[in-house]
Design a protein around this motif. Structure first.
Motif, PDB file in Angstrom:
ATOM      1  N   SER A  41     -38.227 -25.949  14.636  1.00 36.85           N
ATOM      2  CA  SER A  41     -38.882 -25.216  13.553  1.00 36.85           C
ATOM      3  C   SER A  41     -40.396 -25.227  13.785  1.00 36.85           C
ATOM      4  CB  SER A  41     -38.533 -25.828  12.195  1.00 36.85           C
ATOM      5  OG  SER A  41     -39.148 -27.086  12.068  1.00 36.85           O
ATOM      6  N   SER A  43     -42.941 -26.557  12.236  1.00 38.96           N
ATOM      7  CA  SER A  43     -43.710 -27.801  12.073  1.00 38.96           C
ATOM      8  C   SER A  43     -43.701 -28.682  13.322  1.00 38.96           C
ATOM      9  CB  SER A  43     -43.213 -28.601  10.868  1.00 38.96           C
ATOM     10  OG  SER A  43     -43.532 -27.926   9.685  1.00 38.96           O
ATOM     11  N   PHE A  99     -47.865 -23.198   6.825  1.00 37.28           N
ATOM     12  CA  PHE A  99     -47.016 -23.345   5.632  1.00 37.28           C
ATOM     13  C   PHE A  99     -47.213 -22.158   4.686  1.00 37.28           C
ATOM     14  CE2 PHE A  99     -46.644 -24.708   1.188  1.00 37.28           C
ATOM     15  CZ  PHE A  99     -45.296 -25.029   1.159  1.00 37.28           C
ATOM     16  N   ASP A 103     -43.879 -20.224   4.840  1.00 40.74           N
ATOM     17  CA  ASP A 103     -43.026 -20.609   3.722  1.00 40.74           C
ATOM     18  C   ASP A 103     -43.365 -19.874   2.421  1.00 40.74           C
ATOM     19  OD1 ASP A 103     -41.603 -22.319   5.325  1.00 40.74           O
ATOM     20  OD2 ASP A 103     -42.697 -24.101   4.726  1.00 40.74           O
ATOM     21  N   HIS A 106     -43.658 -15.869   3.611  1.00 43.66           N
ATOM     22  CA  HIS A 106     -42.471 -15.471   4.384  1.00 43.66           C
ATOM     23  C   HIS A 106     -42.809 -14.539   5.549  1.00 43.66           C
ATOM     24  CE1 HIS A 106     -40.108 -17.479   1.371  1.00 43.66           C
ATOM     25  NE2 HIS A 106     -40.722 -16.781   0.432  1.00 43.66           N
TER      26      HIS A 106
END
Length: 160
Positions: A41, A43, A99, A103, A106
């Motif tokens: 992912s 991160s 982020f 997140d 999107h």
């Protein structure tokens, strides 16, 4: 020609920082997207890419950009610790931008179809925005804190 040479010499450090900053960013992108190809992912991919980029950046910044005169284990260790510390700050900044983009906004869902594949355009744009912020922040830390020259040393360097 003399004016151009004088201008290049005057801004040598910043120009080299930009060149090596771009190369550091290339290292970061290559490692990041290799990690993504391994299905990590964003991160962990960001952290692994950051480590590779920091090692590369420290070496080139120390030798070619800021031409550090630090010698001896203690002085070099101090310089390296400051460098990594500043880069840790920029890692947090980069993770925050990633982020927000990935997140909260999107951006990862924005893809382009090309060459029979889908390309992660939103992720690439988010990563690029993060890199611009990181490069500028890192220059300020490097110039003003890590590779800061004493006034007498800076004056003698300018006269050359």
């Amino acid at each position: 020609m003399h004016k151009l040479r004088s201008l290049l010499q005057k801004h040598r450090e910043f120009l080299l920082y930009i060149v090596f900053g771009v190369l550091t960013t290339v290292v970061n992108y290559i490692v990041y997207f290799l990690c993504k190809a391994l299905e990590l992912s964003y991160s962990p991919a960001t952290v692994i890419a950051w480590i590779a980029a920091v090692v590369f950046a420290y070496i080139v910044n120390r030798i070619w950009v800021f031409q550090s005169r630090a010698s001896g284990a203690r002085a070099i260790a101090r310089e390296a610790v400051l460098f990594v510390g500043a880069r840790l700050f920029s890692l947090v900044l980069e993770l925050a931008v990633m982020f927000v983009g990935m997140d909260l906004l999107h951006a990862g869902s924005f893809v382009l179809a090309a060459f029979g594949r889908t390309l992660p355009a939103g992720e690439f744009l988010t990563k690029t925005a993060a890199q611009v912020i990181v490069v500028l922040t890192n220059y300020v830390f490097s110039k003003l804190v890590i590779f800061r020259r004493k006034a007498s040393e800076a004056n003698s360097q300018q006269k050359k």
